[in-house]
Design an enzyme around this catalytic site. Structure first.
Site, mmCIF file in Angstrom:
data_model
loop_
_atom_site.group_PDB
_atom_site.id
_atom_site.type_symbol
_atom_site.label_atom_id
_atom_site.label_comp_id
_atom_site.label_asym_id
_atom_site.label_seq_id
_atom_site.Cartn_x
_atom_site.Cartn_y
_atom_site.Cartn_z
ATOM 1 N N HIS A 268 22.539 91.638 19.864
ATOM 2 C CA HIS A 268 21.185 91.863 20.397
ATOM 3 C C HIS A 268 21.212 92.836 21.578
ATOM 4 O O HIS A 268 21.332 92.430 22.728
ATOM 5 C CB HIS A 268 20.604 90.515 20.837
ATOM 6 C CG HIS A 268 19.138 90.559 21.132
ATOM 7 N ND1 HIS A 268 18.314 89.481 20.893
ATOM 8 C CD2 HIS A 268 18.349 91.514 21.654
ATOM 9 C CE1 HIS A 268 17.078 89.787 21.265
ATOM 10 N NE2 HIS A 268 17.070 91.010 21.730
ATOM 11 N N ARG B 117 17.196 101.842 22.998
ATOM 12 C CA ARG B 117 15.981 102.615 23.320
ATOM 13 C C ARG B 117 15.811 103.948 22.593
ATOM 14 O O ARG B 117 14.714 104.496 22.587
ATOM 15 C CB ARG B 117 15.888 102.879 24.826
ATOM 16 C CG ARG B 117 15.913 101.633 25.698
ATOM 17 C CD ARG B 117 14.808 100.665 25.366
ATOM 18 N NE ARG B 117 14.666 99.595 26.353
ATOM 19 C CZ ARG B 117 14.065 98.440 26.114
ATOM 20 N NH1 ARG B 117 13.548 98.209 24.918
ATOM 21 N NH2 ARG B 117 13.970 97.531 27.054
ATOM 22 N N ASN C 228 13.028 98.162 18.245
ATOM 23 C CA ASN C 228 11.806 98.558 18.962
ATOM 24 C C ASN C 228 11.983 99.859 19.739
ATOM 25 O O ASN C 228 11.755 99.940 20.945
ATOM 26 C CB ASN C 228 11.313 97.433 19.874
ATOM 27 C CG ASN C 228 12.329 96.997 20.921
ATOM 28 O OD1 ASN C 228 13.523 97.272 20.801
ATOM 29 N ND2 ASN C 228 11.858 96.318 21.946
ATOM 30 N N ASN D 198 11.458 88.251 28.837
ATOM 31 C CA ASN D 198 10.833 87.513 27.738
ATOM 32 C C ASN D 198 11.893 87.145 26.702
ATOM 33 O O ASN D 198 12.528 88.035 26.153
ATOM 34 C CB ASN D 198 9.759 88.390 27.079
ATOM 35 C CG ASN D 198 8.956 87.652 26.031
ATOM 36 O OD1 ASN D 198 9.194 86.479 25.743
ATOM 37 N ND2 ASN D 198 8.008 88.342 25.421
ATOM 38 N N ASP E 116 20.739 90.727 24.957
ATOM 39 C CA ASP E 116 19.356 91.195 25.095
ATOM 40 C C ASP E 116 19.283 92.256 26.194
ATOM 41 O O ASP E 116 18.339 92.293 26.979
ATOM 42 C CB ASP E 116 18.397 90.031 25.379
ATOM 43 C CG ASP E 116 16.929 90.422 25.154
ATOM 44 O OD1 ASP E 116 16.684 91.527 24.639
ATOM 45 O OD2 ASP E 116 16.042 89.618 25.511
ATOM 46 N N HIS F 94 15.203 99.607 31.503
ATOM 47 C CA HIS F 94 13.899 100.227 31.723
ATOM 48 C C HIS F 94 14.029 101.306 32.789
ATOM 49 O O HIS F 94 14.865 101.207 33.690
ATOM 50 C CB HIS F 94 12.872 99.194 32.197
ATOM 51 C CG HIS F 94 12.446 98.223 31.140
ATOM 52 N ND1 HIS F 94 11.649 98.574 30.072
ATOM 53 C CD2 HIS F 94 12.700 96.895 30.993
ATOM 54 C CE1 HIS F 94 11.434 97.511 29.317
ATOM 55 N NE2 HIS F 94 12.065 96.490 29.854
#
Length: 436
Positions: A59, A63, A93, A279, A306, A310
Protein backbone atom coordinates in the site's frame (compact mmCIF):
# COMPACT_ATOMS: atom_id res chain seq x y z
CA UNK A 1 23.11 -6.03 -14.83
CA UNK A 2 25.98 -4.08 -13.37
CA UNK A 3 29.63 -5.08 -13.40
CA UNK A 4 29.57 -5.67 -9.66
CA UNK A 5 26.90 -8.26 -9.08
CA UNK A 6 28.68 -10.52 -6.60
CA UNK A 7 28.52 -9.79 -2.89
CA UNK A 8 29.55 -11.73 0.18
CA UNK A 9 27.55 -10.71 3.22
CA UNK A 10 29.65 -11.63 6.23
CA UNK A 11 28.20 -12.62 9.60
CA UNK A 12 24.58 -11.54 9.27
CA UNK A 13 21.91 -12.83 11.64
CA UNK A 14 19.34 -14.52 9.40
CA UNK A 15 15.90 -13.50 10.67
CA UNK A 16 17.60 -12.82 13.98
CA UNK A 17 17.97 -16.57 14.53
CA UNK A 18 21.36 -17.82 13.28
CA UNK A 19 24.55 -16.16 12.08
CA UNK A 20 25.83 -17.01 8.62
CA UNK A 21 27.49 -15.65 5.50
CA UNK A 22 25.44 -15.13 2.32
CA UNK A 23 27.05 -15.29 -1.11
CA UNK A 24 25.15 -13.44 -3.84
CA UNK A 25 25.87 -14.29 -7.47
CA UNK A 26 23.93 -13.52 -10.65
CA UNK A 27 20.99 -12.10 -8.77
CA UNK A 28 20.46 -15.14 -6.58
CA UNK A 29 21.55 -16.48 -3.23
CA UNK A 30 24.36 -18.82 -4.29
CA UNK A 31 25.47 -20.11 -0.91
CA UNK A 32 24.74 -19.75 2.80
CA UNK A 33 27.22 -20.98 5.38
CA UNK A 34 30.02 -20.22 7.79
CA UNK A 35 33.35 -18.65 6.79
CA UNK A 36 32.47 -18.45 3.10
CA UNK A 37 35.06 -17.06 0.71
CA UNK A 38 34.94 -15.61 -2.79
CA UNK A 39 37.76 -13.74 -4.48
CA UNK A 40 35.31 -12.09 -6.89
CA UNK A 41 32.82 -10.86 -4.33
CA UNK A 42 32.58 -7.47 -2.69
CA UNK A 43 32.51 -8.05 1.05
CA UNK A 44 29.69 -6.54 3.09
CA UNK A 45 30.42 -6.67 6.81
CA UNK A 46 27.19 -7.54 8.59
CA UNK A 47 28.26 -8.31 12.13
CA UNK A 48 25.34 -7.36 14.39
CA UNK A 49 22.98 -6.86 11.45
CA UNK A 50 19.69 -8.69 10.88
CA UNK A 51 19.15 -10.14 7.39
CA UNK A 52 15.55 -10.17 6.20
CA UNK A 53 13.99 -10.81 2.82
CA UNK A 54 13.45 -7.54 0.95
CA UNK A 55 10.37 -5.78 2.28
CA UNK A 56 7.17 -5.55 0.24
CA UNK A 57 4.67 -2.72 0.71
CA UNK A 58 1.15 -3.63 -0.36
CA UNK A 59 0.00 0.00 0.00
CA UNK A 60 2.06 2.92 -1.36
CA UNK A 61 1.04 6.19 -3.01
CA UNK A 62 3.60 7.24 -5.62
CA UNK A 63 1.33 10.00 -7.04
CA UNK A 64 2.60 9.69 -10.61
CA UNK A 65 1.20 10.35 -13.18
CA UNK A 66 -0.24 13.77 -12.58
CA UNK A 67 0.78 14.71 -9.05
CA UNK A 68 4.53 15.01 -9.42
CA UNK A 69 4.64 17.97 -7.04
CA UNK A 70 3.81 15.51 -4.24
CA UNK A 71 5.92 12.52 -5.31
CA UNK A 72 7.27 10.72 -8.37
CA UNK A 73 7.89 7.06 -8.94
CA UNK A 74 11.60 7.91 -8.82
CA UNK A 75 11.54 9.72 -5.46
CA UNK A 76 9.10 7.29 -3.89
CA UNK A 77 11.17 4.34 -5.07
CA UNK A 78 14.31 5.83 -3.54
CA UNK A 79 12.47 6.25 -0.23
CA UNK A 80 11.30 2.65 -0.43
CA UNK A 81 14.81 1.31 -1.05
CA UNK A 82 16.15 3.31 1.90
CA UNK A 83 13.38 1.79 4.01
CA UNK A 84 14.47 -1.74 3.07
CA UNK A 85 11.83 -2.37 0.42
CA UNK A 86 12.43 -4.26 -2.80
CA UNK A 87 8.85 -4.03 -4.06
CA UNK A 88 5.93 -1.65 -3.61
CA UNK A 89 2.36 -1.69 -4.85
CA UNK A 90 1.44 1.74 -6.24
CA UNK A 91 -2.14 2.77 -5.47
CA UNK A 92 -4.44 3.83 -8.28
CA UNK A 93 -5.44 7.34 -7.16
CA UNK A 94 -3.11 9.16 -9.53
CA UNK A 95 -4.24 11.68 -12.16
CA UNK A 96 -5.29 10.18 -14.48
CA UNK A 97 -6.55 7.35 -12.28
CA UNK A 98 -4.97 3.96 -12.95
CA UNK A 99 -8.21 2.51 -14.30
CA UNK A 100 -6.98 1.45 -17.77
CA UNK A 101 -4.30 -0.83 -19.13
CA UNK A 102 -2.49 2.19 -20.53
CA UNK A 103 -2.04 3.92 -17.19
CA UNK A 104 -0.94 0.84 -15.24
CA UNK A 105 1.58 0.05 -17.96
CA UNK A 106 2.86 3.64 -17.71
CA UNK A 107 3.36 3.24 -13.95
CA UNK A 108 5.11 -0.09 -14.50
CA UNK A 109 7.45 1.52 -17.05
CA UNK A 110 8.21 4.42 -14.70
CA UNK A 111 9.16 1.90 -12.01
CA UNK A 112 11.40 -0.02 -14.39
CA UNK A 113 13.10 3.19 -15.52
CA UNK A 114 13.73 4.26 -11.92
CA UNK A 115 15.17 0.85 -11.00
CA UNK A 116 15.22 1.20 -7.21
CA UNK A 117 12.42 -1.26 -6.38
CA UNK A 118 9.89 -3.36 -8.26
CA UNK A 119 6.86 -1.10 -8.71
CA UNK A 120 3.64 -3.06 -9.13
CA UNK A 121 0.62 -1.00 -10.17
CA UNK A 122 -2.69 -1.37 -8.35
CA UNK A 123 -5.70 -0.98 -10.62
CA UNK A 124 -8.79 1.03 -9.73
CA UNK A 125 -11.95 -0.95 -9.05
CA UNK A 126 -14.21 1.69 -10.57
CA UNK A 127 -13.76 4.24 -13.34
CA UNK A 128 -12.23 7.40 -11.92
CA UNK A 129 -12.66 6.02 -8.37
CA UNK A 130 -16.25 7.29 -8.63
CA UNK A 131 -17.93 4.08 -7.50
CA UNK A 132 -20.35 4.06 -10.42
CA UNK A 133 -19.11 1.38 -12.84
CA UNK A 134 -16.29 -1.12 -12.97
CA UNK A 135 -13.00 -0.13 -14.55
CA UNK A 136 -11.11 -2.12 -17.20
CA UNK A 137 -10.28 -4.82 -14.67
CA UNK A 138 -9.73 -7.59 -17.21
CA UNK A 139 -7.62 -5.42 -19.51
CA UNK A 140 -5.38 -4.37 -16.60
CA UNK A 141 -5.04 -7.98 -15.47
CA UNK A 142 -4.03 -9.05 -18.98
CA UNK A 143 -1.74 -6.08 -19.59
CA UNK A 144 2.04 -6.10 -19.31
CA UNK A 145 1.57 -4.94 -15.71
CA UNK A 146 -0.36 -8.14 -14.88
CA UNK A 147 -2.36 -6.34 -12.21
CA UNK A 148 -3.68 -8.59 -9.44
CA UNK A 149 -4.62 -6.01 -6.78
CA UNK A 150 -7.52 -3.64 -7.37
CA UNK A 151 -8.47 -0.80 -5.04
CA UNK A 152 -10.27 2.53 -5.01
CA UNK A 153 -8.18 3.45 -1.98
CA UNK A 154 -8.95 6.96 -0.86
CA UNK A 155 -12.54 6.13 -1.67
CA UNK A 156 -14.74 3.24 -0.56
CA UNK A 157 -16.49 0.92 -3.01
CA UNK A 158 -19.69 1.69 -1.12
CA UNK A 159 -22.21 0.09 -3.52
CA UNK A 160 -22.65 -3.54 -2.38
CA UNK A 161 -23.78 -4.72 -5.83
CA UNK A 162 -20.73 -3.18 -7.46
CA UNK A 163 -18.46 -4.65 -4.80
CA UNK A 164 -19.98 -8.07 -5.40
CA UNK A 165 -19.35 -7.82 -9.15
CA UNK A 166 -15.76 -6.74 -8.56
CA UNK A 167 -15.15 -9.71 -6.26
CA UNK A 168 -16.65 -12.06 -8.85
CA UNK A 169 -14.54 -10.55 -11.62
CA UNK A 170 -11.15 -10.72 -9.88
CA UNK A 171 -11.85 -14.30 -8.83
CA UNK A 172 -11.48 -15.40 -12.46
CA UNK A 173 -7.75 -14.63 -12.47
CA UNK A 174 -6.94 -15.00 -8.74
CA UNK A 175 -6.96 -11.27 -8.09
CA UNK A 176 -8.00 -9.44 -4.93
CA UNK A 177 -10.07 -6.38 -4.14
CA UNK A 178 -8.40 -4.17 -1.51
CA UNK A 179 -11.13 -2.17 0.20
CA UNK A 180 -10.87 1.24 1.81
CA UNK A 181 -13.54 0.57 4.43
CA UNK A 182 -15.46 3.78 4.99
CA UNK A 183 -19.22 4.15 4.88
CA UNK A 184 -19.48 7.61 3.27
CA UNK A 185 -22.82 8.59 4.80
CA UNK A 186 -21.43 8.04 8.30
CA UNK A 187 -18.31 10.12 7.72
CA UNK A 188 -19.60 13.24 5.97
CA UNK A 189 -17.56 16.28 7.07
CA UNK A 190 -15.62 14.09 9.52
CA UNK A 191 -12.39 15.64 10.80
CA UNK A 192 -11.01 13.03 13.18
CA UNK A 193 -11.85 9.89 15.18
CA UNK A 194 -15.21 10.13 16.91
CA UNK A 195 -14.61 9.88 20.63
CA UNK A 196 -13.76 11.83 23.75
CA UNK A 197 -11.12 13.99 22.08
CA UNK A 198 -13.36 14.96 19.15
CA UNK A 199 -16.11 15.92 21.59
CA UNK A 200 -13.72 18.08 23.60
CA UNK A 201 -12.31 19.76 20.50
CA UNK A 202 -15.69 20.19 18.85
CA UNK A 203 -14.57 18.48 15.63
CA UNK A 204 -16.91 16.26 13.59
CA UNK A 205 -16.16 12.63 14.30
CA UNK A 206 -15.31 9.66 12.04
CA UNK A 207 -16.98 6.79 13.94
CA UNK A 208 -15.42 3.35 14.17
CA UNK A 209 -18.67 1.80 12.96
CA UNK A 210 -18.20 3.46 9.55
CA UNK A 211 -15.18 1.21 9.03
CA UNK A 212 -16.56 -1.85 10.75
CA UNK A 213 -19.86 -1.89 8.84
CA UNK A 214 -18.12 -2.03 5.47
CA UNK A 215 -15.71 -4.75 6.63
CA UNK A 216 -18.61 -6.85 7.93
CA UNK A 217 -20.46 -6.44 4.65
CA UNK A 218 -17.46 -7.22 2.48
CA UNK A 219 -16.30 -10.35 4.28
CA UNK A 220 -19.83 -11.70 3.87
CA UNK A 221 -19.79 -10.79 0.18
CA UNK A 222 -16.38 -12.49 -0.23
CA UNK A 223 -17.78 -15.59 1.42
CA UNK A 224 -20.86 -15.51 -0.78
CA UNK A 225 -18.92 -15.40 -4.06
CA UNK A 226 -15.90 -17.35 -2.74
CA UNK A 227 -13.42 -14.63 -3.62
CA UNK A 228 -10.52 -12.81 -1.95
CA UNK A 229 -10.93 -9.49 -0.15
CA UNK A 230 -8.18 -7.45 1.50
CA UNK A 231 -8.90 -4.77 4.09
CA UNK A 232 -6.73 -1.67 3.73
CA UNK A 233 -5.41 0.20 6.81
CA UNK A 234 -7.65 -1.47 9.42
CA UNK A 235 -7.78 0.87 12.41
CA UNK A 236 -10.28 -0.11 15.12
CA UNK A 237 -10.69 -2.73 17.81
CA UNK A 238 -14.08 -3.64 16.36
CA UNK A 239 -12.60 -4.17 12.91
CA UNK A 240 -10.09 -6.59 14.42
CA UNK A 241 -12.90 -8.58 15.98
CA UNK A 242 -14.81 -8.79 12.68
CA UNK A 243 -11.74 -9.94 10.74
CA UNK A 244 -10.93 -12.48 13.45
CA UNK A 245 -14.50 -13.83 13.25
CA UNK A 246 -14.33 -13.99 9.44
CA UNK A 247 -11.07 -15.93 9.50
CA UNK A 248 -12.46 -18.38 12.03
CA UNK A 249 -15.39 -18.86 9.65
CA UNK A 250 -12.97 -19.68 6.82
CA UNK A 251 -13.58 -16.55 4.77
CA UNK A 252 -10.72 -15.59 2.45
CA UNK A 253 -9.92 -12.21 3.99
CA UNK A 254 -6.60 -10.53 4.70
CA UNK A 255 -5.98 -7.28 6.54
CA UNK A 256 -3.27 -4.67 6.89
CA UNK A 257 -2.40 -2.06 9.49
CA UNK A 258 -0.21 1.00 9.05
CA UNK A 259 2.77 1.78 11.26
CA UNK A 260 1.19 5.06 12.35
CA UNK A 261 -1.94 3.34 13.63
CA UNK A 262 0.31 1.18 15.82
CA UNK A 263 1.93 4.10 17.62
CA UNK A 264 -0.09 7.35 17.32
CA UNK A 265 -3.50 8.16 18.83
CA UNK A 266 -6.16 10.83 18.45
CA UNK A 267 -4.54 12.72 21.32
CA UNK A 268 -2.14 14.07 18.67
CA UNK A 269 -5.01 16.04 17.14
CA UNK A 270 -5.07 18.35 20.17
CA UNK A 271 -2.10 20.09 18.56
CA UNK A 272 -4.17 20.88 15.45
CA UNK A 273 -1.03 20.02 13.45
CA UNK A 274 -2.34 18.81 10.06
CA UNK A 275 0.54 16.32 9.79
CA UNK A 276 -1.62 14.13 12.04
CA UNK A 277 -4.66 14.31 9.77
CA UNK A 278 -5.07 10.95 8.04
CA UNK A 279 -7.77 8.63 6.72
CA UNK A 280 -8.71 6.45 8.52
CA UNK A 281 -8.03 8.80 11.42
CA UNK A 282 -5.75 8.19 14.36
CA UNK A 283 -7.85 6.23 16.84
CA UNK A 284 -7.95 5.79 20.62
CA UNK A 285 -5.33 4.05 22.76
CA UNK A 286 -7.51 0.93 23.13
CA UNK A 287 -7.59 0.61 19.36
CA UNK A 288 -3.80 0.90 19.14
CA UNK A 289 -3.42 -1.85 21.72
CA UNK A 290 -5.94 -4.10 19.93
CA UNK A 291 -4.12 -3.58 16.61
CA UNK A 292 -0.78 -4.56 18.13
CA UNK A 293 -2.29 -7.72 19.60
CA UNK A 294 -3.93 -8.53 16.26
CA UNK A 295 -0.58 -8.36 14.46
CA UNK A 296 0.93 -10.59 17.13
CA UNK A 297 -1.78 -13.25 16.88
CA UNK A 298 -1.98 -13.18 13.07
CA UNK A 299 -5.43 -11.63 12.71
CA UNK A 300 -3.77 -8.74 10.87
CA UNK A 301 -1.67 -10.23 8.08
CA UNK A 302 0.57 -7.41 6.90
CA UNK A 303 1.99 -3.97 7.50
CA UNK A 304 1.06 -1.51 4.76
CA UNK A 305 2.66 1.91 5.00
CA UNK A 306 -0.10 3.91 3.25
CA UNK A 307 2.79 6.24 2.38
CA UNK A 308 0.88 9.35 1.28
CA UNK A 309 3.12 12.31 0.39
CA UNK A 310 1.64 15.77 -0.16
CA UNK A 311 3.10 19.08 -1.29
CA UNK A 312 3.66 21.57 1.54
CA UNK A 313 0.73 23.77 0.56
CA UNK A 314 -1.70 20.84 0.98
CA UNK A 315 -0.66 20.24 4.57
CA UNK A 316 0.45 23.57 6.01
CA UNK A 317 -3.07 24.99 6.16
CA UNK A 318 -5.81 25.01 8.78
CA UNK A 319 -6.87 21.56 10.00
CA UNK A 320 -10.26 21.48 8.26
CA UNK A 321 -8.76 22.15 4.82
CA UNK A 322 -5.64 19.99 5.11
CA UNK A 323 -5.21 16.89 2.99
CA UNK A 324 -5.28 13.46 4.63
CA UNK A 325 -2.10 11.41 4.69
CA UNK A 326 1.35 10.77 6.13
CA UNK A 327 4.65 9.58 4.72
CA UNK A 328 6.28 6.49 6.15
CA UNK A 329 8.31 4.32 3.77
CA UNK A 330 11.63 5.28 5.33
CA UNK A 331 10.50 4.71 8.95
CA UNK A 332 8.13 1.76 8.72
CA UNK A 333 10.62 -0.89 9.79
CA UNK A 334 11.78 1.23 12.73
CA UNK A 335 8.20 1.78 13.95
CA UNK A 336 7.51 -1.96 13.74
CA UNK A 337 10.70 -2.67 15.67
CA UNK A 338 9.76 -0.10 18.31
CA UNK A 339 6.14 -1.17 18.79
CA UNK A 340 6.25 -4.91 18.20
CA UNK A 341 9.78 -6.39 18.20
CA UNK A 342 11.34 -4.47 21.06
CA UNK A 343 8.17 -4.97 23.12
CA UNK A 344 8.44 -8.74 22.66
CA UNK A 345 5.17 -9.14 20.79
CA UNK A 346 6.78 -10.53 17.61
CA UNK A 347 10.16 -11.81 16.40
CA UNK A 348 12.28 -10.78 13.43
CA UNK A 349 11.03 -13.91 11.68
CA UNK A 350 7.51 -12.53 12.16
CA UNK A 351 8.68 -9.24 10.64
CA UNK A 352 9.79 -11.17 7.56
CA UNK A 353 6.32 -12.71 7.35
CA UNK A 354 4.24 -9.55 7.82
CA UNK A 355 6.45 -7.16 5.85
CA UNK A 356 7.71 -9.41 3.05
CA UNK A 357 6.33 -12.91 2.59
CA UNK A 358 2.64 -12.27 3.23
CA UNK A 359 2.25 -8.98 1.31
CA UNK A 360 4.00 -10.57 -1.68
CA UNK A 361 1.62 -13.52 -1.43
CA UNK A 362 -1.47 -11.30 -1.24
CA UNK A 363 -0.33 -9.32 -4.29
CA UNK A 364 0.79 -12.47 -6.15
CA UNK A 365 4.32 -11.08 -6.49
CA UNK A 366 5.80 -14.54 -6.84
CA UNK A 367 9.44 -13.43 -7.10
CA UNK A 368 9.30 -11.31 -3.93
CA UNK A 369 8.89 -12.28 -0.29
CA UNK A 370 10.94 -15.40 -0.84
CA UNK A 371 12.85 -17.13 1.97
CA UNK A 372 16.56 -16.58 2.54
CA UNK A 373 17.59 -19.84 0.93
CA UNK A 374 20.02 -20.96 -1.74
CA UNK A 375 18.61 -20.52 -5.23
CA UNK A 376 16.14 -17.83 -4.26
CA UNK A 377 16.25 -14.27 -5.68
CA UNK A 378 18.69 -12.16 -3.67
CA UNK A 379 16.15 -9.64 -2.41
CA UNK A 380 17.66 -8.88 0.98
CA UNK A 381 17.67 -6.08 3.55
CA UNK A 382 20.28 -5.71 6.28
CA UNK A 383 19.12 -3.77 9.33
CA UNK A 384 21.05 -2.63 12.38
CA UNK A 385 18.64 -3.15 15.30
CA UNK A 386 20.91 -1.36 17.79
CA UNK A 387 21.09 1.90 15.85
CA UNK A 388 19.23 4.96 17.05
CA UNK A 389 18.23 7.82 14.78
CA UNK A 390 16.22 11.00 15.03
CA UNK A 391 13.75 11.53 12.21
CA UNK A 392 14.40 14.57 10.01
CA UNK A 393 11.88 14.76 7.14
CA UNK A 394 14.03 17.26 5.24
CA UNK A 395 16.78 14.66 4.92
CA UNK A 396 14.55 12.01 3.37
CA UNK A 397 14.35 10.89 -0.25
CA UNK A 398 10.58 11.29 -0.49
CA UNK A 399 9.25 14.64 -1.66
CA UNK A 400 6.60 14.49 1.05
CA UNK A 401 7.71 16.19 4.26
CA UNK A 402 4.37 15.42 5.98
CA UNK A 403 6.02 13.00 8.37
CA UNK A 404 4.35 12.39 11.76
CA UNK A 405 7.59 11.16 13.35
CA UNK A 406 9.53 14.43 13.04
CA UNK A 407 12.17 14.72 15.80
CA UNK A 408 11.23 11.29 17.19
CA UNK A 409 14.11 8.99 18.14
CA UNK A 410 13.51 5.54 16.68
CA UNK A 411 15.45 2.28 16.79
CA UNK A 412 16.90 0.45 13.83
CA UNK A 413 18.47 1.57 10.58
CA UNK A 414 18.60 -0.06 7.16
CA UNK A 415 22.26 -0.53 6.23
CA UNK A 416 21.86 -2.28 2.86
CA UNK A 417 19.14 -3.28 0.42
CA UNK A 418 19.68 -5.75 -2.42
CA UNK A 419 17.26 -6.05 -5.34
CA UNK A 420 17.94 -9.29 -7.20
CA UNK A 421 21.55 -9.15 -6.05
CA UNK A 422 22.06 -5.50 -6.93
CA UNK A 423 22.84 -3.16 -4.05
CA UNK A 424 20.40 -0.26 -4.18
CA UNK A 425 21.48 0.83 -0.68
CA UNK A 426 24.91 0.37 0.90
CA UNK A 427 26.21 1.78 4.19
CA UNK A 428 22.80 3.30 4.80
CA UNK A 429 22.92 5.44 1.64
CA UNK A 430 21.52 5.10 -1.84
CA UNK A 431 23.89 3.26 -4.16
CA UNK A 432 22.75 2.80 -7.77
CA UNK A 433 19.52 1.60 -9.39
CA UNK A 434 19.43 -1.91 -10.81
CA UNK A 435 19.32 -0.66 -14.40
CA UNK A 436 22.65 1.15 -14.23
Amino acid sequence: MTEQNTYLIKGASLLGERTADILIEDGKIAEIGDSLESKDAQAVEADGLIALPGLVDIHTHLRQPGQEDAETVETGSKAAALGGYTSVFAMANSNPVADTAGVVEQVLSLGESAGWVDVRPVGAVTVGLKGERLSEIGAMANSRAKVRVFSDDGMCVWDPALMRRALEYVKTFDGVVAQHAQEPRLTEKAQMHEGTVSAELGLAGWPAVAEEAIIARDVLLAEHVNSRVHICHLSTKGSVEIVRWAKERGINVTAEVTPHHLILTDEKVRSYDPVFKVNPPLRAQEDVEALREAVADGTIDVIGTDHAPHPTEAKEVEWANAANGMTGLEQALSIIQMTLVDTGKITWADVARIMSQKPAEIGRATDQGRPLEVGEPANIVLVDPEAKRTINPEAQATKGKNNPYRAMEVPGEVRATFLRGHATVLDGRLATPINQ
